[in-house]
Design an enzyme around this catalytic site. Structure first.
Site, PDB file in Angstrom:
ATOM      1  N   CYS A   2       0.734  -1.363   0.045  1.00 43.19           N
ATOM      2  CA  CYS A   2      -0.030   0.330  -0.037  1.00 43.19           C
ATOM      3  C   CYS A   2       0.798   1.292  -0.040  1.00 43.19           C
ATOM      4  O   CYS A   2       1.944   1.056   0.619  1.00 43.19           O
ATOM      5  CB  CYS A   2      -0.910  -0.026   1.206  1.00 43.19           C
ATOM      6  SG  CYS A   2      -1.719  -1.351   1.463  1.00 43.19           S
ATOM      7  N   ARG A  27       4.646   0.396  -6.457  1.00 42.68           N
ATOM      8  CA  ARG A  27       4.668  -0.480  -5.171  1.00 42.68           C
ATOM      9  C   ARG A  27       3.840  -1.599  -5.221  1.00 42.68           C
ATOM     10  O   ARG A  27       3.719  -2.665  -4.409  1.00 42.68           O
ATOM     11  CB  ARG A  27       4.400   0.223  -4.019  1.00 42.68           C
ATOM     12  CG  ARG A  27       5.465   1.291  -3.703  1.00 42.68           C
ATOM     13  CD  ARG A  27       4.562   2.289  -2.776  1.00 42.68           C
ATOM     14  NE  ARG A  27       4.600   1.530  -1.396  1.00 42.68           N
ATOM     15  CZ  ARG A  27       5.554   1.880  -0.447  1.00 42.68           C
ATOM     16  NH1 ARG A  27       6.535   2.391  -0.711  1.00 42.68           N
ATOM     17  NH2 ARG A  27       5.227   1.107   0.795  1.00 42.68           N
ATOM     18  N   TRP A  74      -3.146  -2.490  -1.314  1.00 43.47           N
ATOM     19  CA  TRP A  74      -2.619  -4.087  -1.745  1.00 43.47           C
ATOM     20  C   TRP A  74      -3.309  -4.809  -0.686  1.00 43.47           C
ATOM     21  O   TRP A  74      -3.175  -4.783   0.559  1.00 43.47           O
ATOM     22  CB  TRP A  74      -1.060  -3.853  -1.584  1.00 43.47           C
ATOM     23  CG  TRP A  74      -0.590  -5.527  -2.081  1.00 43.47           C
ATOM     24  CD1 TRP A  74      -0.308  -5.711  -3.553  1.00 43.47           C
ATOM     25  CD2 TRP A  74      -0.453  -6.565  -1.415  1.00 43.47           C
ATOM     26  NE1 TRP A  74       0.060  -6.808  -3.338  1.00 43.47           N
ATOM     27  CE2 TRP A  74       0.370  -7.471  -2.343  1.00 43.47           C
ATOM     28  CE3 TRP A  74      -0.434  -6.920  -0.153  1.00 43.47           C
ATOM     29  CZ2 TRP A  74       0.499  -8.785  -1.898  1.00 43.47           C
ATOM     30  CZ3 TRP A  74       0.199  -8.188   0.352  1.00 43.47           C
ATOM     31  CH2 TRP A  74       0.624  -8.958  -0.549  1.00 43.47           C
ATOM     32  N   ASN A 100      -1.640   1.815   5.960  1.00 40.96           N
ATOM     33  CA  ASN A 100      -0.471   0.868   5.616  1.00 40.96           C
ATOM     34  C   ASN A 100      -0.570   0.023   6.803  1.00 40.96           C
ATOM     35  O   ASN A 100      -0.064   0.568   7.807  1.00 40.96           O
ATOM     36  CB  ASN A 100       0.673   1.436   4.943  1.00 40.96           C
ATOM     37  CG  ASN A 100       0.382   2.105   3.615  1.00 40.96           C
ATOM     38  OD1 ASN A 100      -0.571   2.258   3.267  1.00 40.96           O
ATOM     39  ND2 ASN A 100       1.686   2.814   3.281  1.00 40.96           N
ATOM     40  N   GLY A 101      -0.576  -1.191   6.611  1.00 41.44           N
ATOM     41  CA  GLY A 101      -0.090  -2.230   7.585  1.00 41.44           C
ATOM     42  C   GLY A 101      -1.327  -3.004   8.007  1.00 41.44           C
ATOM     43  O   GLY A 101      -2.168  -3.190   7.253  1.00 41.44           O
ATOM     44  N   GLU A 481      18.569 -17.036  -7.912  1.00 40.66           N
ATOM     45  CA  GLU A 481      18.108 -15.664  -8.067  1.00 40.66           C
ATOM     46  C   GLU A 481      17.507 -15.653  -9.728  1.00 40.66           C
ATOM     47  O   GLU A 481      16.393 -14.911  -9.984  1.00 40.66           O
ATOM     48  CB  GLU A 481      19.145 -14.620  -7.844  1.00 40.66           C
ATOM     49  CG  GLU A 481      18.733 -13.029  -8.555  1.00 40.66           C
ATOM     50  CD  GLU A 481      17.764 -12.464  -7.890  1.00 40.66           C
ATOM     51  OE1 GLU A 481      17.198 -12.868  -6.876  1.00 40.66           O
ATOM     52  OE2 GLU A 481      17.409 -11.340  -8.589  1.00 40.66           O
ATOM     53  N   LYS A 485      13.523 -14.586 -10.453  1.00 38.95           N
ATOM     54  CA  LYS A 485      13.506 -13.290 -11.732  1.00 38.95           C
ATOM     55  C   LYS A 485      12.267 -13.814 -12.476  1.00 38.95           C
ATOM     56  O   LYS A 485      11.586 -13.393 -12.776  1.00 38.95           O
ATOM     57  CB  LYS A 485      14.554 -12.725 -12.285  1.00 38.95           C
ATOM     58  CG  LYS A 485      15.493 -11.860 -11.825  1.00 38.95           C
ATOM     59  CD  LYS A 485      15.048 -10.724 -11.354  1.00 38.95           C
ATOM     60  CE  LYS A 485      14.226 -10.565  -9.912  1.00 38.95           C
ATOM     61  NZ  LYS A 485      14.925 -10.261  -8.966  1.00 38.95           N
ATOM     62  N   GLU A 488       8.840 -14.356 -11.210  1.00 37.83           N
ATOM     63  CA  GLU A 488       8.359 -13.291 -10.590  1.00 37.83           C
ATOM     64  C   GLU A 488       7.602 -12.269 -11.970  1.00 37.83           C
ATOM     65  O   GLU A 488       6.574 -11.909 -11.850  1.00 37.83           O
ATOM     66  CB  GLU A 488       9.264 -12.184 -10.177  1.00 37.83           C
ATOM     67  CG  GLU A 488       9.516 -12.349  -8.784  1.00 37.83           C
ATOM     68  CD  GLU A 488      10.543 -11.364  -8.308  1.00 37.83           C
ATOM     69  OE1 GLU A 488      10.426 -10.492  -7.416  1.00 37.83           O
ATOM     70  OE2 GLU A 488      11.660 -11.227  -8.683  1.00 37.83           O
ATOM     71  N   HIS A 504      20.413 -36.138  -6.784  1.00 38.75           N
ATOM     72  CA  HIS A 504      19.534 -36.418  -5.668  1.00 38.75           C
ATOM     73  C   HIS A 504      17.897 -36.079  -5.758  1.00 38.75           C
ATOM     74  O   HIS A 504      17.231 -36.321  -4.889  1.00 38.75           O
ATOM     75  CB  HIS A 504      20.039 -35.709  -4.345  1.00 38.75           C
ATOM     76  CG  HIS A 504      21.773 -35.971  -4.396  1.00 38.75           C
ATOM     77  ND1 HIS A 504      22.142 -37.070  -3.612  1.00 38.75           N
ATOM     78  CD2 HIS A 504      22.635 -35.023  -4.510  1.00 38.75           C
ATOM     79  CE1 HIS A 504      23.284 -37.034  -3.505  1.00 38.75           C
ATOM     80  NE2 HIS A 504      23.767 -35.863  -4.188  1.00 38.75           N
ATOM     81  N   LYS A 603       6.286  -4.053  -4.131  1.00 41.04           N
ATOM     82  CA  LYS A 603       7.645  -3.409  -3.975  1.00 41.04           C
ATOM     83  C   LYS A 603       7.650  -3.137  -2.293  1.00 41.04           C
ATOM     84  O   LYS A 603       6.667  -2.553  -1.886  1.00 41.04           O
ATOM     85  CB  LYS A 603       7.991  -2.114  -4.753  1.00 41.04           C
ATOM     86  CG  LYS A 603       9.267  -1.990  -4.751  1.00 41.04           C
ATOM     87  CD  LYS A 603      10.180  -2.652  -5.523  1.00 41.04           C
ATOM     88  CE  LYS A 603      11.502  -2.337  -5.565  1.00 41.04           C
ATOM     89  NZ  LYS A 603      12.413  -3.323  -6.322  1.00 41.04           N
TER      90      LYS A 603
HETATM   91  C1  F6R Z   1      12.456  -9.853  -5.616  1.00 40.37           C
HETATM   92  C2  F6R Z   1      12.464  -8.809  -4.733  1.00 40.37           C
HETATM   93  C3  F6R Z   1      12.002  -9.338  -3.546  1.00 40.37           C
HETATM   94  C4  F6R Z   1      12.929  -8.282  -2.644  1.00 40.37           C
HETATM   95  C5  F6R Z   1      12.425  -8.642  -0.929  1.00 40.37           C
HETATM   96  C6  F6R Z   1      13.385  -7.744   0.024  1.00 40.37           C
HETATM   97  O1  F6R Z   1      12.656  -9.292  -7.313  1.00 40.37           O
HETATM   98  O2  F6R Z   1      12.290  -7.697  -5.001  1.00 40.37           O
HETATM   99  O3  F6R Z   1      12.242 -10.738  -3.242  1.00 40.37           O
HETATM  100  O4  F6R Z   1      14.188  -8.736  -2.932  1.00 40.37           O
HETATM  101  O5  F6R Z   1      11.165  -8.376  -0.923  1.00 40.37           O
HETATM  102  O6  F6R Z   1      13.272  -6.648  -0.384  1.00 40.37           O
HETATM  103  P1  F6R Z   1      14.435  -5.350   0.155  1.00 40.37           P
HETATM  104  O7  F6R Z   1      15.620  -5.481  -0.512  1.00 40.37           O
HETATM  105  O8  F6R Z   1      13.543  -4.061   0.141  1.00 40.37           O
HETATM  106  O9  F6R Z   1      14.298  -5.906   1.777  1.00 40.37           O
END
Ligand code: F6R
Length: 608
Positions: A2, A27, A74, A100-101, A481, A485, A488, A504, A603
Site C-alpha cells: 500500500c 509498489r 494492496w 498501511n499495515g 535468483e 526473476k 516473478e 539427488h 515493492k
Molecule cells: C525480488 C524482490 C524481493 C525483494 C525482497 C526484499 O525481485 O524484489 O524478493 O528482494 O522483498 O526486499 P528488500 O531488499 O527491500 O528488503
C-alpha cells in the site's frame, strides 16, 4: 505494498495527490482512492483497479480543496473492491483514514465498536481506525489519533483528516514507513519519498510510535506520550529524473541497464588501490569491534537473501570469519544463540522489509551488533542499525529487484575485502581484487551489449512452462535468483538448484520440454558443471549456458550460449546474473506480462 500520499498547502490538492499516486504505482496495488477537504466538507472517491480508473471517475468533477489524503491499496483483509479501497470513514462520515499495515486486534475491536453503534461498510481492518478516531475525537484530531494508537495492536502508517479540523492532517506510525515533505507551498506526507520528490527534496522521517500534525505552514512531531520531538530535515539525493523511464519501455529494463552506473556508485570513493584496502566510512563507528569479530550473520529476504548467500561465499574466500546467511522470516522466530561479538548484516533495498526489521530487532535483544546495507537513505533499517553502507543506487522502481542485487554484491565484496586485508589477505591479493572490481562496470556493459541475442534466446524458450537454473558455489545463489526473476515477471515455473544436488532428485524432471540455464563460468568447479550439463544433454534436456568468453568446449554441449568477460571467481556472480535478469525480462515481454508490476507482488514488503 500500500502507498500513502497527503498534501496540505495553498494549492489544489487533487492534482498533487493523483500525481503522487502515480509515483506510488510501482509498489503494487489493486485499488486506489482519495479524500479532499474543502473547508466545510470532505469528498471521497475510490475505485478498484488502476489509478487510471480513479482518474476517469474524477474527470469532469470540480473538486476543490487544499487538504487531502490518498492511497493505493494492496489487499490484506477483504478482496480488492471499491468498498474495501481507502480512505475509510466512520458512521457519521466526518473522519477519513488511509492506512498501511495490519491491525491485529481488529476482530475484537470491531465487535466492540458494533455494540457501540458503529456501522461498518467494508471488510477491512482499517475501518476500525476511522470509527475509533471518530469516537475519540473531542475537537483535537491529534489527541484522538493518540488515544486510538493506545487501543490498536499491529502495524500502521496512517493519515487522517476530520471534517471539523479542516486545516490539518494527522499522521502516525508504528512499523510502517512515513515521511514528511517540506514544500514551498505546503507540507506533504508519504509512505515513500518518490510520491513527493517532484515537489520537494526536504524530508523528515517519522519513527515508530510517533505522531505528527501537518498544516500549510507548519508541522509538529511528538511521541505517543505527547512529548515533542525536534528532528533534523534531510535532503533526498535523487530527483524526478531518477523516477522517469528515460526512453526505456519498462523500469525493469532501465534498471538492468543502469547497473554499470550503480556498481560505480557502490565503489565511488571507496577503493584505495595502492594498499589494496577499500574505505567504508559508514562502518568505521563499529570498526574496532567488527575487525575482531569472527561471526557474521547476513539477514535478508528474497533477492537480497540471494545476494547475501553469494556474500557468504565471498566472505569465506577473503576472510577468516564464520558467516551464516538467514532468511529473515525464519530467523526472527528461531531460538538465537550468538557467539560474543557477533555482527548481523541486514541487507535490504527498501530498508523497510517487515521481516528483516523484526529479525534485527530480535537479534539486538539477544546481544548481537547490527550493521545495514541499505539503498533507501533514512529508512527504518538504516536508522535501527549501528552503522552500515548505503548502496547509492537511486530508486528501484521495477517490482523485481535487479540493480540492487549487483550493488549489494559489490558492497559485500568491499566489506569482505576490507576485513580480509586486516586478517590474512595479502597486499597482492587486495590490489588484484580492487583492480578486478574497478573493471566490473565496463564488463557489465559488455554483457548488456548482448541484449539482442538474449532476447532471441528468450523468444525461443519462453513458451516452455518449467525451467531449471543450475549453478555451484558462488553461482548457486545466482541460479536461485535467476529462477526467482523468471517466475516473478513471466509467471513461468522455475527452480534454482545447486547443480551437485541434481542426481539427488531434480534430474527426474529433465526432458526435452524443460530448459536448463546452466551458470558455468571458468572456475574451480567448472568440470563438475560440465558433467552436470552432459547428464542433462544425455536425457535430451535443452541447455542455455552462461559461460566465460572463449569457452569452446561448452559450445559443443549447450544449445545456446551467453558469454561473460573473465574476472576473479568470486566476482563472477555480478556478471552471470545479468543474462538471467535479461532472460526473465524478455520472456515476460513475449508473454505480455505486466513486467514492472507483476500480479500479486508489491515493492517493499512492509507487512509480515
Ligand atoms: C525480488 C524482490 C524481493 C525483494 C525482497 C526484499 O525481485 O524484489 O524478493 O528482494 O522483498 O526486499 P528488500 O531488499 O527491500 O528488503
Amino acid at each position: 505494498m500500500c502507498g500513502i500520499v497527503c498534501y496540505v498547502g495553498n494549492k489544489q490538492a487533487g492534482p498533487i495527490l493523483l500525481e503522487g499516486l502515480r509515483q506510488l504505482e510501482y509498489r503494487g496495488y489493486d485499488s486506489a482512492g482519495l479524500a479532499i477537504q474543502d473547508g466545510n466538507n470532505i469528498e471521497c472517491y475510490r475505485s478498484k483497479g488502476k489509478i487510471a480508473a480513479l482518474e476517469s471517475r474524477l474527470e469532469g468533477l470540480d473538486i476543490k480543496g487544499t487538504v487531502g489524503i490518498a492511497h493505493t491499496r494492496w489487499a490484506t483483509h477483504g478482496e480488492p473492491s471499491e468498498k474495501n479501497a481507502h480512505p475509510h470513514t466512520n458512521t457519521d462520515k466526518n473522519v477519513f483514514v488511509i492506512h498501511n499495515g495490519i491491525i491485529e486486534n481488529y476482530y475484537f475491536l470491531k465487535k466492540k465498536l458494533k455494540k457501540n453503534g458503529a456501522r461498518f461498510r467494508s471488510d477491512t481492518d482499517t475501518e476500525i481506525l476511522a470509527h475509533l478516531i471518530g469516537f475519540n475525537y473531542n475537537g483535537d484530531l491529534n489527541d484522538a489519533v493518540r488515544k486510538t494508537m493506545e487501543q490498536v495492536e499491529g502495524t500502521f502508517g496512517l493519515a487522517v483528516i476530520h471534517k471539523n479540523s479542516p486545516d490539518e492532517i494527522v499522521i502516525a506510525r508504528r512499523g510502517s514507513p512515513l515521511v514528511i515533505g517540506i514544500g514551498e507551498d505546503g507540507h506533504f506526507a508519504a509512505s515513500d519519498v518518490s510520491a513527493m520528490v517532484r515537489y520537494t527534496n526536504k524530508v523528515v522521517h517519522i519513527q515508530d510510535n510517533e505522531i505528527a500534525t501537518l498544516t500549510m505552514d507548519n508541522f509538529s512531531i511528538s511521541t505517543a506520550q505527547a512529548k515533542p520531538i525536534n528532528r533534523k530535515t534531510e535532503t533526498v539525493e535523487w530527483g524526478t529524473e531518477d523516477t522517469e523511464l528515460d526512453g526505456f519501455p519498462h523500469y525493469m529494463l532501465k534498471e538492468i541497464f543502469e547497473q554499470p552506473d550503480t556498481i560505480k556508485n557502490a565503489i565511488r570513493g571507496r577503493l584505495e588501490q595502492g594498499e589494496g584496502v577499500p574505505k567504508l566510512g559508514g562502518i568505521m563507528p563499529v570498526w574496532d569491534s567488527l575487525k575482531e569479530s569472527r561471526h557474521l550473520v547476513i539477514v535478508a529476504c528474497g533477492t537480497s537473501y540471494y545476494a547475501g548467500s553469494v556474500g557468504k561465499y565471498v566472505f569465506e574466500k577473503l576472510t577468516e570469519i564464520d558467516v551464516q546467511v538467514e532468511l529473515a522470516s525464519e530467523f526472527r522466530y528461531r531460538k538465537l544463540n550468538f557467539a560474543p561479538n557477533t555482527f548481523i548484516i541486514a541487507l535490504s533495498q527498501s530498508g523497510e522489509t517487515a521481516d528483516t526489521l523484526a529479525a534485527i530487532r530480535e537479534a539486538k535483544r539477544k546481544g548481537a551488533r547490527l550493521l545495514g546495507i541499505v539503498n533507501v537513505v533514512g529508512s527504518s533499517i538504516s536508522r535501527e542499525t549501528e552503522a552500515g553502507v548505503y548502496n547509492h543506487a537511486g530508486p528501484e522502481i521495477g517490482v523485481a529487484s535487479t540493480k540492487i542485487f549487483t550493488s549489494q554484491l559489490t558492497i559485500l565484496t568491499l566489506m569482505a575485502l576490507l576485513l580480509g586485508r586486516y586478517q590474512n589477505l595479502s597486499l597482492t591479493e587486495g590490489v588484484e581484487a580492487i583492480r578486478a572490481i574497478q573493471s566490473l562496470p565496463e564488463q557489465v556493459r559488455e554483457v548488456l551489449s548482448q541484449a539482442n541475442r538474449i532476447e532471441a534466446i528468450a523468444e525461443k524458450y519462453c513458451r516452455y512452462n518449467n525451467w531449471l537454473f543450475l549453478g555451484r558455489k558462488y553461482n548457486y545463489p545466482v541460479a536461485m535468483e535467476g529462477a526467482l526473476k523468471l517466475k516473478e515477471v513471466s509467471y513461468i515455473h522455475a527452480e534454482g538448484y545447486p547443480a551437485g544436488e541434481m542426481k539427488h532428485g531434480p534430474i527426474a524432471l529433465i526432458n526435452p520440454e524443460m530448459p536448463t540455464v546452466a551458470i558455468v563460468p571458468k572456475d574451480d568447479i567448472y568440470e563438475k558443471m560440465i558433467s552436470n550439463i552432459s547428464e542433462i544433454k544425455a536425457r535430451k534436456g535443452k541447455v542455455i549456458a552462461i559461460v566465460t568468453e572463449g569457452d569452446d568446449k561448452i559450445k559443443e554441449l549447450a544449445d545456446d550460449v551467453i558469454e561473460i568477460p573473465p574476472t576473479l571467481q568470486f566476482l563472477n556472480p555480478i556478471l552471470t546474473v545479468i543474462p538471467c535478469q535479461l532472460l526473465a525480462y524478455y520472456c515476460a515481454g513475449f508473454l505480455n506480462r505486466e513486467i514492472d508490476k507483476p500480479r500479486n507482488l508489491a515493492k517493499s514488503v512492509t507487512v509480515e
